[in-house]
Design a protein around this motif. Sequence first.
Motif, PDB file in Angstrom:
ATOM      1  N   GLY A  32       5.765 -83.102  24.930  1.00 22.85           N
ATOM      2  CA  GLY A  32       7.090 -83.617  24.844  1.00 22.85           C
ATOM      3  C   GLY A  32       7.948 -83.121  23.621  1.00 22.85           C
ATOM      4  O   GLY A  32       9.154 -82.498  24.131  1.00 22.85           O
ATOM      5  N   LEU A  33       7.468 -83.242  22.536  1.00 32.91           N
ATOM      6  CA  LEU A  33       8.005 -82.726  21.396  1.00 32.91           C
ATOM      7  C   LEU A  33       8.299 -81.244  21.605  1.00 32.91           C
ATOM      8  O   LEU A  33       9.312 -80.692  21.107  1.00 32.91           O
ATOM      9  CB  LEU A  33       7.512 -83.208  20.184  1.00 32.91           C
ATOM     10  CG  LEU A  33       7.449 -84.697  19.950  1.00 32.91           C
ATOM     11  CD1 LEU A  33       6.632 -85.110  18.819  1.00 32.91           C
ATOM     12  CD2 LEU A  33       8.996 -85.032  19.622  1.00 32.91           C
ATOM     13  N   ILE A  34       7.130 -80.375  21.796  1.00 35.58           N
ATOM     14  CA  ILE A  34       7.396 -78.973  22.012  1.00 35.58           C
ATOM     15  C   ILE A  34       8.351 -78.483  22.807  1.00 35.58           C
ATOM     16  O   ILE A  34       9.402 -77.625  22.609  1.00 35.58           O
ATOM     17  CB  ILE A  34       6.070 -78.179  22.514  1.00 35.58           C
ATOM     18  CG1 ILE A  34       5.044 -78.495  20.968  1.00 35.58           C
ATOM     19  CG2 ILE A  34       6.232 -77.019  22.628  1.00 35.58           C
ATOM     20  CD1 ILE A  34       3.686 -78.169  21.300  1.00 35.58           C
ATOM     21  N   LEU A  35       8.407 -79.071  24.058  1.00 34.67           N
ATOM     22  CA  LEU A  35       9.410 -78.801  25.299  1.00 34.67           C
ATOM     23  C   LEU A  35      10.701 -79.116  24.575  1.00 34.67           C
ATOM     24  O   LEU A  35      11.904 -78.163  24.758  1.00 34.67           O
ATOM     25  CB  LEU A  35       9.162 -79.595  26.573  1.00 34.67           C
ATOM     26  CG  LEU A  35       7.862 -78.948  27.201  1.00 34.67           C
ATOM     27  CD1 LEU A  35       7.621 -80.079  28.319  1.00 34.67           C
ATOM     28  CD2 LEU A  35       8.158 -77.805  27.687  1.00 34.67           C
ATOM     29  N   MET A  36      11.069 -79.948  23.993  1.00 29.22           N
ATOM     30  CA  MET A  36      12.443 -80.526  23.399  1.00 29.22           C
ATOM     31  C   MET A  36      12.872 -79.497  22.444  1.00 29.22           C
ATOM     32  O   MET A  36      13.931 -79.179  22.231  1.00 29.22           O
ATOM     33  CB  MET A  36      12.513 -81.881  23.037  1.00 29.22           C
ATOM     34  CG  MET A  36      12.188 -83.125  24.108  1.00 29.22           C
ATOM     35  SD  MET A  36      12.447 -84.798  23.324  1.00 29.22           S
ATOM     36  CE  MET A  36      14.138 -84.749  22.985  1.00 29.22           C
ATOM     37  N   ALA A  37      11.787 -79.278  21.418  1.00 30.17           N
ATOM     38  CA  ALA A  37      11.999 -78.022  20.443  1.00 30.17           C
ATOM     39  C   ALA A  37      12.450 -76.722  21.111  1.00 30.17           C
ATOM     40  O   ALA A  37      13.294 -76.180  20.622  1.00 30.17           O
ATOM     41  CB  ALA A  37      10.892 -77.973  19.587  1.00 30.17           C
ATOM     42  N   MET A  38      11.714 -76.559  21.978  1.00 32.76           N
ATOM     43  CA  MET A  38      12.009 -75.209  22.642  1.00 32.76           C
ATOM     44  C   MET A  38      13.634 -75.254  23.300  1.00 32.76           C
ATOM     45  O   MET A  38      14.326 -74.179  23.312  1.00 32.76           O
ATOM     46  CB  MET A  38      10.912 -74.913  23.887  1.00 32.76           C
ATOM     47  CG  MET A  38       9.678 -74.627  23.502  1.00 32.76           C
ATOM     48  SD  MET A  38       8.372 -74.439  24.696  1.00 32.76           S
ATOM     49  CE  MET A  38       9.127 -72.809  25.678  1.00 32.76           C
ATOM     50  N   SER A  39      13.984 -76.323  23.960  1.00 28.35           N
ATOM     51  CA  SER A  39      15.219 -76.539  24.382  1.00 28.35           C
ATOM     52  C   SER A  39      16.178 -76.354  23.400  1.00 28.35           C
ATOM     53  O   SER A  39      17.399 -75.752  23.486  1.00 28.35           O
ATOM     54  CB  SER A  39      15.317 -77.980  25.366  1.00 28.35           C
ATOM     55  OG  SER A  39      16.694 -78.254  25.368  1.00 28.35           O
ATOM     56  N   ALA A  40      15.925 -77.069  22.125  1.00 27.27           N
ATOM     57  CA  ALA A  40      17.039 -77.064  20.989  1.00 27.27           C
ATOM     58  C   ALA A  40      17.236 -75.591  20.477  1.00 27.27           C
ATOM     59  O   ALA A  40      18.187 -75.179  19.973  1.00 27.27           O
ATOM     60  CB  ALA A  40      16.525 -78.054  19.831  1.00 27.27           C
ATOM     61  N   LEU A  41      16.085 -74.822  20.540  1.00 24.59           N
ATOM     62  CA  LEU A  41      15.953 -73.318  20.330  1.00 24.59           C
ATOM     63  C   LEU A  41      16.605 -72.347  21.349  1.00 24.59           C
ATOM     64  O   LEU A  41      16.412 -71.445  21.091  1.00 24.59           O
ATOM     65  CB  LEU A  41      14.700 -73.084  19.638  1.00 24.59           C
ATOM     66  CG  LEU A  41      14.028 -73.523  18.544  1.00 24.59           C
ATOM     67  CD1 LEU A  41      12.767 -73.143  18.162  1.00 24.59           C
ATOM     68  CD2 LEU A  41      14.983 -73.527  17.165  1.00 24.59           C
ATOM     69  N   ARG A  42      17.117 -73.208  22.405  1.00 24.75           N
ATOM     70  CA  ARG A  42      17.476 -72.110  23.726  1.00 24.75           C
ATOM     71  C   ARG A  42      16.653 -71.049  23.953  1.00 24.75           C
ATOM     72  O   ARG A  42      16.743 -69.849  24.116  1.00 24.75           O
ATOM     73  CB  ARG A  42      18.731 -71.438  23.211  1.00 24.75           C
ATOM     74  CG  ARG A  42      19.819 -72.479  22.581  1.00 24.75           C
ATOM     75  CD  ARG A  42      20.393 -73.537  23.302  1.00 24.75           C
ATOM     76  NE  ARG A  42      21.065 -73.081  24.423  1.00 24.75           N
ATOM     77  CZ  ARG A  42      21.408 -73.981  25.670  1.00 24.75           C
ATOM     78  NH1 ARG A  42      21.138 -75.320  25.271  1.00 24.75           N
ATOM     79  NH2 ARG A  42      22.151 -73.757  26.389  1.00 24.75           N
ATOM     80  N   LEU A  43      15.255 -71.763  24.268  1.00 25.06           N
ATOM     81  CA  LEU A  43      14.227 -70.672  24.581  1.00 25.06           C
ATOM     82  C   LEU A  43      13.737 -70.696  26.196  1.00 25.06           C
ATOM     83  O   LEU A  43      12.779 -70.357  26.708  1.00 25.06           O
ATOM     84  CB  LEU A  43      12.853 -71.053  23.827  1.00 25.06           C
ATOM     85  CG  LEU A  43      12.844 -70.845  22.441  1.00 25.06           C
ATOM     86  CD1 LEU A  43      11.648 -71.201  21.888  1.00 25.06           C
ATOM     87  CD2 LEU A  43      13.307 -69.501  22.019  1.00 25.06           C
ATOM     88  N   GLY A  44      15.179 -71.119  26.878  1.00 25.55           N
ATOM     89  CA  GLY A  44      14.673 -71.014  28.253  1.00 25.55           C
ATOM     90  C   GLY A  44      14.323 -69.902  29.012  1.00 25.55           C
ATOM     91  O   GLY A  44      13.618 -69.744  30.070  1.00 25.55           O
ATOM     92  N   SER A  45      14.904 -68.509  28.497  1.00 21.42           N
ATOM     93  CA  SER A  45      14.419 -67.369  28.980  1.00 21.42           C
ATOM     94  C   SER A  45      13.086 -67.013  28.478  1.00 21.42           C
ATOM     95  O   SER A  45      12.587 -65.717  29.068  1.00 21.42           O
ATOM     96  CB  SER A  45      15.583 -66.525  28.428  1.00 21.42           C
ATOM     97  OG  SER A  45      15.564 -66.377  26.852  1.00 21.42           O
ATOM     98  N   PHE A  46      12.384 -67.661  28.031  1.00 27.47           N
ATOM     99  CA  PHE A  46      10.966 -67.269  27.437  1.00 27.47           C
ATOM    100  C   PHE A  46      10.251 -67.264  28.607  1.00 27.47           C
ATOM    101  O   PHE A  46       9.124 -66.563  28.473  1.00 27.47           O
ATOM    102  CB  PHE A  46      10.501 -68.514  26.690  1.00 27.47           C
ATOM    103  CG  PHE A  46       9.121 -68.220  25.994  1.00 27.47           C
ATOM    104  CD1 PHE A  46       8.724 -67.200  25.064  1.00 27.47           C
ATOM    105  CD2 PHE A  46       7.788 -69.039  26.657  1.00 27.47           C
ATOM    106  CE1 PHE A  46       7.675 -67.045  24.524  1.00 27.47           C
ATOM    107  CE2 PHE A  46       6.705 -68.731  26.104  1.00 27.47           C
ATOM    108  CZ  PHE A  46       6.368 -67.700  24.961  1.00 27.47           C
ATOM    109  N   ALA A  47      10.478 -68.031  29.931  1.00 29.14           N
ATOM    110  CA  ALA A  47       9.576 -67.796  30.986  1.00 29.14           C
ATOM    111  C   ALA A  47       9.602 -66.402  31.508  1.00 29.14           C
ATOM    112  O   ALA A  47       8.705 -66.057  32.118  1.00 29.14           O
ATOM    113  CB  ALA A  47      10.295 -68.877  32.056  1.00 29.14           C
ATOM    114  N   LYS A  48      10.843 -65.726  31.376  1.00 29.92           N
ATOM    115  CA  LYS A  48      10.726 -64.245  31.905  1.00 29.92           C
ATOM    116  C   LYS A  48       9.567 -63.332  30.966  1.00 29.92           C
ATOM    117  O   LYS A  48       9.310 -62.159  31.553  1.00 29.92           O
ATOM    118  CB  LYS A  48      12.052 -63.793  31.517  1.00 29.92           C
ATOM    119  CG  LYS A  48      13.319 -64.479  32.344  1.00 29.92           C
ATOM    120  CD  LYS A  48      14.585 -63.791  31.991  1.00 29.92           C
ATOM    121  CE  LYS A  48      15.672 -64.693  32.812  1.00 29.92           C
ATOM    122  NZ  LYS A  48      17.027 -64.377  32.115  1.00 29.92           N
TER     123      LYS A  48
END
Length: 578
Positions: free
Chosen positions: A109-125
């Motif tokens: 959960g913390l890792i996912l929230m950190a990825m959200s804060a860093l705007r890493l949503g495009s990481f999936a690509k």
Amino acid sequence: MLPVPLVQALKGYSRSHFVSDLVAGCVTAFIAVPQTMAYAQLAGLPAEYGLYSSLLPLICYALFGSSRTLVVGPAALISLMIASAIGQIAPASPEAYMQISVNLAMLVGLILMAMSALRLGSFAKLISSPVITGFTSASALIIAASQLNLVLGIEDEKGATFIDTISRMPASLTSSNLSVVLLSAMAFVILWAGKSLLPVLANKLNLPDTAAIALNKSGPIFAVIAGTLVVALWSLNTTQQVAVLGAIPDSLPSLSWALIEFSLWRELALPAFSIALICFLTSISTGSTLASKDHERVNANQELLALGVTNLSSALTGSFALAGSVSRSMVNYSAGAATQIANVVSAFVVLITILFLTPWFYYLPQAVLGAIVIMSVLPMIALNNLRQRWQFNKADAISLLVTFFATLLLGVELGIWAGIACSIILLLQRASQPHIAEVGRAKNGYFRNINRLDVETLPNTIFLRIDESLYFANVQYVESAIMKRCAKSDKLEHLVLIFSSVSFVDESALESLERLLINLKNAGITLHLSDVKGMVQDRLKFTDIEEKLKPGQMFYTADEAMTVLRSGKSTFIQEGAC
């Protein structure tokens, strides 16, 4: 303050929307009860924790999720990764196992929230489809193999790898429990009939859409009811040693930090990141697929936040890591969910199940849950078009195969990273060896590959089109390929490099271009450039390349270069961007 998409979704919320959400939530919960219990056992946890994970986490996703129809909860792939990660630590007791599971969910959960804060949503690509296909296909086989002990009634080999399980299976078959095997066979038949015959029955009965969806997906419920009745009526749990769920608490989990142990986090960091990555990839792909059916979009960074909050809530209720469920999300969408309120309805139905219906699960055979897991994951195996993938793109096929076998042989954690590494290596390999085409002028005036079309060429001139930007990783290959091609022509006087596909050049590329100029001049060949894009010309203005190029020229187009070089005029130098 955290954004709450549900507030926006409820604007204009009507009675018809609530009816749709009520029906969809009930139908989804109907499917979720047996499935979540099965996935909890797959994760190595008591079955009731699958039910607990469908309470507060569902409400949290309803608040923060951007998808109207995604259902978050236990998922087969995530449950397998949880069991694998905890198995490597080898906890000494069920209590220690539970504590590790809770800390793993907290970290995810913390890792996912950190990825959200860093705007890493495009990481999936960055993760290719073949890697995901290879990983999920191998994981499906591992999951199915892990359930063989349940469906055959043989001793469970804790921590056994896929290879170990398969190699020991022939010897283990002699000690299988016939009653368990027969129960499993009955469950498989019911589940198969649920997929094949119930849709036909629903169609013949002309049932309303919602009722038809519920009936079509009710195979697991029928399998649970049938298995429970058979065991209870003949007391197979005592007379034939058929393993059953046993007593399930009818109480609710409480919010607690008591199981959080920071000393475990260092050891769990890598598996937590792997689980968080797969959680996001599977959830965003499912949510995006469903949203596209209604011409909508999901917000990747918002999904990271929602999944993070969901996993934190799961940890606080003493449960395990969760992700978007493909099957339950499809049911939710098909049943007509209008908003995230359908998740809230599902959570309420599960709550009623925990409080009032759990005694009915006492005689539920674990073999039936194993059969439900196996039938759920078999569609994840997608290797039927491997030959077509190989013919279409060998690099993609190699990525798939490397990921597939690495996952089978090394385990799910190393498997996904091996696939990602292979994908990156192949990407770098392709980028370092760009396609270079020798072209000529076709009848329509465009320049095309001389090996594909009948085109016009000049006897003393070669036109080469570089189909990639030029930078340190590929300039040596490009320079070498150009010199090799020039060495094949005895009467060559001019070389035209077409930069129509070159959008970027770095310092190494400029140095390579200068070396190429010198080598070609020494060989009596004049270098020309054409179709140079404006962004590349902007960089070239800071150099003296145009002076060094003379008597070579920079042409607007390859067509202009052919016209000028055919006429023998070599004093006109173009300026300006193309």
